[in-house]
Design an enzyme around this catalytic site. Structure first.
Site, short mmCIF file in Angstrom:
data_model
loop_
_atom_site.label_atom_id
_atom_site.label_comp_id
_atom_site.label_asym_id
_atom_site.label_seq_id
_atom_site.Cartn_x
_atom_site.Cartn_y
_atom_site.Cartn_z
CG ASP A 234 18.76 25.58 -15.49
OD1 ASP A 234 19.63 24.70 -15.33
OD2 ASP A 234 17.55 25.39 -15.23
CB SER A 258 19.29 21.53 -12.81
OG SER A 258 19.16 21.92 -14.16
CD GLN A 308 22.56 22.77 -14.61
OE1 GLN A 308 22.27 22.08 -15.59
NE2 GLN A 308 21.94 23.91 -14.33
#
Length: 316
Positions: A234, A258, A308
């Site tokens: 991430d 995110s 993502q």
């Protein structure tokens, strides 16, 4: 290390060491027993739930790092798979939505539902909860090791990690809290094309390569390595969006967060050894940007694929 600046790897492992709070079975029944014609509703729906609690890592902006919640969700779901069947089941995919920003001053409760345990696969649903509301919803699937067709794309040819400076080296001696935070993280990042923290990219392209690994030795537990890879996944996956438009992280008024995260674990890997994270962004639109990533071990083995989408807002 002082208590103000704990050893980063110890801090990460303590964050992933969740406390099990107990189990519960929840039975859900419809309020109205009348069933409309053609609609079948089960009389009861039983949910087998296990609760865990984990601490939050302090962040400069006061919000929980999304990778931390992902990694803790991996650990929580994996704990409920231990002992299922005759062979250990390895994590092969997670699919998550980030629903609310987390508060880094408070612990997080993880509710894990045992959705199904089949002969080969186990499915879990995880909710990360703070202040009585979910901040993340995630599904995870585990599989008994199996044989079958096997192929992979080759790893890109890029300079090795020993030729690329680390963030700790780049920011050594910089008297800025943000720089100090970047240089003390538990995951070492080395941007092959140069990082975006202080200056715009040299070239406006929608791709980049990042070498990464934990800063020290991790326990020989596959679930821990999977969790740390999820944690690290991430950090930089939306950076190709910025790179494509010539923007550094320091762009005034830039807002990024995110929104969702998917990860497929193809082959076992150690998160404390070098992993090449090859990233690209095929699209950005409507205040959102998409990042795709592939993780390769140092020997070229494809170990994971990541996707993502995030909110990306830049002032006019």
């Amino acid at each position: 290390m002082t208590s103000e600046h704990p050893d980063p790897l110890t801090d990460l492992l303590e964050t992933l060491d969740l406390e099990e709070l107990g189990s519960a079975e929840v039975s859900v029944q419809p309020r109205d027993p009348a069933v409309p014609s053609g609609l079948v509703i089960p009389e009861t729906l039983a949910e087998d739930i296990t609760l865990f609690r984990g601490r939050s890592q302090k962040q400069p902006h006061g919000r929980v790092f999304g990778g931390q919640v992902l990694a803790q969700g991996v650990v929580a779901s994996g704990r409920t798979v231990v002992g299922v069947g005759d062979e250990p089941r390895r994590l092969h995919s997670i699919h998550a939505y980030f629903m609310r920003p987390g508060d880094d001053t408070q612990p997080i409760t993880f509710s894990v539902e045992r959705m199904r345990d089949g002969r080969s696969f186990s499915t879990r649903r995880v909710h990360a909860i703070q202040h009585g509301k979910p901040i993340l919803s995630m599904s995870a699937s585990f599989q008994v090791p199996d044989r079958g067709l096997d192929h992979q794309d080759p790893a890109p040819q890029v300079p090795g990690p020993d030729t690329v400076p680390s963030l700790a080296e780049l920011f050594a001696g910089v008297d800025d809290p943000r720089a100090q935070h970047l240089s003390r993280r538990a995951i070492e990042l080395r941007h092959v094309e140069g990082n975006l923290f202080a200056a715009p990219p040299a070239e406006e392209v929608a791709s980049q390569h990042v070498w990464m690994r934990a800063v020290g030795r991790l326990p020989d537990e596959p679930l821990v390595h999977d969790a740390v890879l999820a944690y690290a996944s991430d950090y930089s996956l939306l950076e190709p969006v910025l790179r494509r438009h010539g923007l550094p992280w320091s762009t005034r008024g830039l807002k990024m967060a995110s929104l969702d995260h998917a990860m497929w674990f193809h082959r076992p890997a150690r998160a404390d050894e070098w992993v090449l994270y090859a990233q690209e962004s095929p699209s950005a639109q409507g205040g959102r940007g998409l990042g795709l990533g592939r993780m390769f071990a140092a020997d070229g083995t494809l170990v994971a694929t990541v996707a993502q989408e995030g909110m990306v807002r830049v002032p006019d």
